[in-house]
Design an enzyme around this catalytic site. Structure first.
Site, short mmCIF file in Angstrom:
data_model
loop_
_atom_site.label_atom_id
_atom_site.label_comp_id
_atom_site.label_asym_id
_atom_site.label_seq_id
_atom_site.Cartn_x
_atom_site.Cartn_y
_atom_site.Cartn_z
N LYS A 250 1.20 -53.45 22.92
CA LYS A 250 2.00 -53.81 21.45
C LYS A 250 2.89 -55.01 21.85
O LYS A 250 3.82 -55.17 22.58
CB LYS A 250 3.07 -52.45 21.11
CG LYS A 250 3.65 -52.79 20.05
CD LYS A 250 4.64 -51.61 19.68
CE LYS A 250 5.27 -51.58 18.20
NZ LYS A 250 5.82 -53.08 17.88
N GLU A 299 -0.88 -60.28 15.85
CA GLU A 299 0.38 -60.32 16.06
C GLU A 299 0.59 -61.89 16.73
O GLU A 299 0.08 -61.95 17.59
CB GLU A 299 1.12 -59.13 17.17
CG GLU A 299 2.60 -59.29 17.18
CD GLU A 299 3.18 -58.34 16.08
OE1 GLU A 299 2.59 -58.05 14.89
OE2 GLU A 299 4.45 -58.18 16.25
N ARG A 432 1.79 -45.92 5.84
CA ARG A 432 2.32 -45.40 7.18
C ARG A 432 1.51 -44.20 7.66
O ARG A 432 1.50 -43.34 7.07
CB ARG A 432 3.82 -45.10 7.10
CG ARG A 432 4.52 -45.39 8.58
CD ARG A 432 5.92 -45.31 8.60
NE ARG A 432 6.51 -46.62 8.43
CZ ARG A 432 6.71 -47.72 8.82
NH1 ARG A 432 6.19 -47.61 10.43
NH2 ARG A 432 7.17 -48.85 8.61
P1 AMP Z 1 6.70 -51.45 13.96
O1 AMP Z 1 7.01 -52.83 13.29
O2 AMP Z 1 7.68 -51.38 14.80
O3 AMP Z 1 6.37 -50.46 12.97
O4 AMP Z 1 5.41 -51.61 14.64
C1 AMP Z 1 4.07 -51.70 14.37
C2 AMP Z 1 3.95 -53.35 14.41
O5 AMP Z 1 3.61 -53.60 15.63
C3 AMP Z 1 2.97 -53.74 13.67
O6 AMP Z 1 3.12 -54.19 12.22
C4 AMP Z 1 2.38 -55.10 14.11
O7 AMP Z 1 3.16 -56.05 13.48
C5 AMP Z 1 2.90 -54.90 15.77
N1 AMP Z 1 1.65 -54.71 16.77
C6 AMP Z 1 1.91 -55.39 17.80
N2 AMP Z 1 0.91 -55.32 18.59
C7 AMP Z 1 -0.07 -54.65 17.86
C8 AMP Z 1 -1.36 -54.19 18.21
N3 AMP Z 1 -1.87 -54.30 18.94
N4 AMP Z 1 -1.81 -53.38 16.96
C9 AMP Z 1 -1.20 -53.24 15.90
N5 AMP Z 1 0.19 -53.65 15.83
C10 AMP Z 1 0.39 -54.59 16.59
#
Ligand code: AMP
Length: 573
Positions: A250, A299, A432
């Protein structure tokens, strides 16, 4: 179809706070279109109800300032001073012009009544006027609308021009109304809406009975709402639910949705803003991909080429928000985008395909897998490389122990955690889902004291809306680390209003300074370095967890604690 008839229902919508009643009035609007209008009118009414002229995915704004609006209103023979006075009194330019218009001679009765088309098409034209003498032309067109408008029509005309209708109407309520009226499940409409981001188009197709239309399918250069992840309680539990899963690093950056059609490339942010111009090196790199048509997601992170580690989140924002001197900024902050999904390829939507298959498409495009198990050495070697487009590092596994290792490795190279993805899941835009989890280290919450309270606006106008929060140093001096406004119920705000008013030290206008007496526990996404605050740190997305009436300002966390957590997060240590 007459603008007046629409305004009368808008007034009813405005005058109820109940969502269901708003929905039912909107249904009346649909009835009205059926009875007296044409399908396109419904499209226009949808946009207007949410204060727009252009579809939601379209970033264009009318861009008519208050000044031009005031000039247009005064051209009807309303005095400027009177207008300004009324605006002050009513707090709304819509009400002001309505009340003043009702006192002027009703010339409008002699002119042809305004139709929905007149209003919509004229404003759209106004939005498109550019170049020399454009202000004059805009003024003339807007004035001509006001001349013909009755008082209530003036109210909504003025508000529409400022793109703030104050109806309390939103897309979900319109979707509800459409679902009831046309007897189509709301989930189905939501899904189409997430793909199109165009409530007007959806409504028009419904009324024309064309829900299967190609226009409502995924289309190049019309960004779609991203699929969002849920927080996994643990790696083990996520695996228990999914069996086998794809783990991915991530990255802590900015999500981008990239559309490519031949030589044309557009990049959209998570909120679907067009950020293409700020990211020329990514545009160039994507152009080189040898596939005619693509929609991919990834990302975008800022890379420190010396260490190969990601740079702080703010650096990415500096790149994304840049409007000029982009070349210079490009040299300072190097970006890399890690692609993690593909939604469209050469005329075919892939969103209903299983994730496993989508990933394979992506791997075919870049020519490698970035599989941590087999390609770890190469990945580590390339951390400091010039690569601009890459794909996310993955591990497909059902073994929690191995997954933990991958997670620790992801942290050790400076990233935020892991994503855990169901191999069989489709891409569900805008929701979500439980088929994609995020997992990252939880940071301990902080006890902080409130030192200032900002007067609220909008829904919070009777209370304080957000609060400056502080930690302390060893000597007990206080250091602000941000403002918090989320995590508070109406009852909390009410209580805070009472308590804060008792301890005001100074009234600073927009905010008040208070005795440091109220201690709260806050959680947050991350600690950031900050130039804004003397302690050098700021909390990103703080939210109130609970009140700590059992604690006083001597019991709060220290700048040292903040520093320590900053070091721990994202495996900096
Ligand atoms: P959050 O913003 O905390 O809801 O976490 C989800 C977000 O992580 C996604 O919207 C992407 O912007 C980000 N992200 C980072 N790395 C990845 C990945 N490998 N796959 C999907 N999302 C990712």
């Amino acid at each position: 179809m007459l603008w007046k008839d629409v305004c009368e229902i808008f007034d009813k919508i405005e005058n109820t706070t109940k969502r269901l009643e708003k929905r039912d009035y909107f249904i009346k609007l649909i009835d009205l279109v059926k009875e007296k209008g044409k399908p396109e009118d419904l499209k226009k009414i949808c946009y207007m109800a949410i204060g727009r002229v252009y579809p939601e995915y379209d970033e264009r704004e009318l861009g008519i300032g208050e000044k031009l609006l005031i000039n247009a209103i005064t051209s009807m023979g309303i005095k400027k001073e009177e207008l300004l006075e009324k605006i002050k009194e009513t707090g709304d330019i819509g009400f002001a012009v309505e009340q003043l218009k009702s006192k002027t001679k009703q010339l409008s009765l002699l002119l042809s009544p305004l139709t929905v088309d007149d209003v919509y098409e004229t404003l759209k034209r106004v939005g498109e006027i550019e170049g020399e003498g454009s202000q004059k032309k805009k003024l003339r067109l807007i004035s001509s609308l006001f001349m013909r408008a009755s008082p209530i029509e003036c109210r909504y005309l003025a508000r529409l021009i400022l793109e703030d209708m104050r109806l309390g109407m939103n897309v979900p309520t319109i979707l509800d109304a459409l679902s009831v009226y046309f007897n189509v499940p709301k989930e189905k409409l939501e899904k189409i809406y997430a793909i199109t981001n165009d409530i007007g188009l959806l409504a028009e197709k419904l009324i024309k009975n064309e829900l299967e239309s190609e226009d409502l399918k995924l289309k190049l250069f019309r960004p779609i709402k991203p699929m969002l992840a849920q927080l996994a309680p643990s790696i083990e539990e996520a695996l228990l639910e999914m069996g086998k899963a794809q783990f991915e690093t991530k990255y802590d950056g900015a999500r981008v949705q990239i559309h490519k059609g031949g030589d044309k490339v557009k990049i959209y942010s998570r909120r679907l803003e067009d950020v293409t111009n700020a990211l020329p090196e990514i545009v160039d790199a994507i152009k080189k991909i040898n596939v005619e048509e693509l929609i991919v997601e990834g990302e975008c992170v800022a890379i420190d080429k010396q260490t190969g580690k990601p740079r702080p989140f703010q650096d990415i924002l500096r790149r994304f928000r840049r409007k000029y001197d982009i070349g210079k900024m490009m040299k300072e902050i190097n970006l890399r985008v890690y692609l993690f999904d593909i939604l469209y390829k050469n005329g075919t939507s892939l969103i209903d395909e299983e994730f496993e298959k989508r990933r394979k498409e992506l791997e075919d495009i870049v020519g490698y897998e970035n599989d941590w198990r087999t390609e770890r050495e190469r990945i580590e070697r390339e951390l400091k490389s010039d690569k601009i487009v890459d794909i996310s590092y993955k591990l497909v596994s059902d073994d929690p122990k191995e997954a933990r290792e991958f997670y620790n490795w992801s942290l050790s190279i400076g990233h935020e955690g892991v994503m855990i993805k169901n191999l069989k899941a489709p891409y569900t835009p805008g929701s979500r889902v439980r088929t994609m989890y995020k997992f990252k280290p939880t940071l301990e919450s902080l006890d902080v004291v409130i030192t200032k309270a900002k007067r609220g606006m909008g829904k919070r106008k009777d209370w304080y809306g957000s609060f400056e929060i502080c930690v302390k140093d060893e000597e007990g001096n206080l250091y602000p680390i941000g403002y918090v406004g989320t995590g508070l119920s109406e009852a909390d705000l009410e209580m805070l209003k009472e308590e804060i008013d008792k301890i005001i030290k100074r009234d600073l206008g927009e905010e008040v300074e208070v005795e440091p007496k109220i201690v709260i526990e806050v959680a947050y996404e991350e600690i950031q370095k900050s130039d804004k605050y003397p302690c050098g740190y700021a909390l990103r997305f703080p939210r109130v967890v609970r009140f700590r009436f059992d604690k006083g300002k001597d019991d709060i966390n220290t700048v040292k604690d903040v520093e320590r957590i900053y070091e721990i997060q994202r495996g900096r240590k």
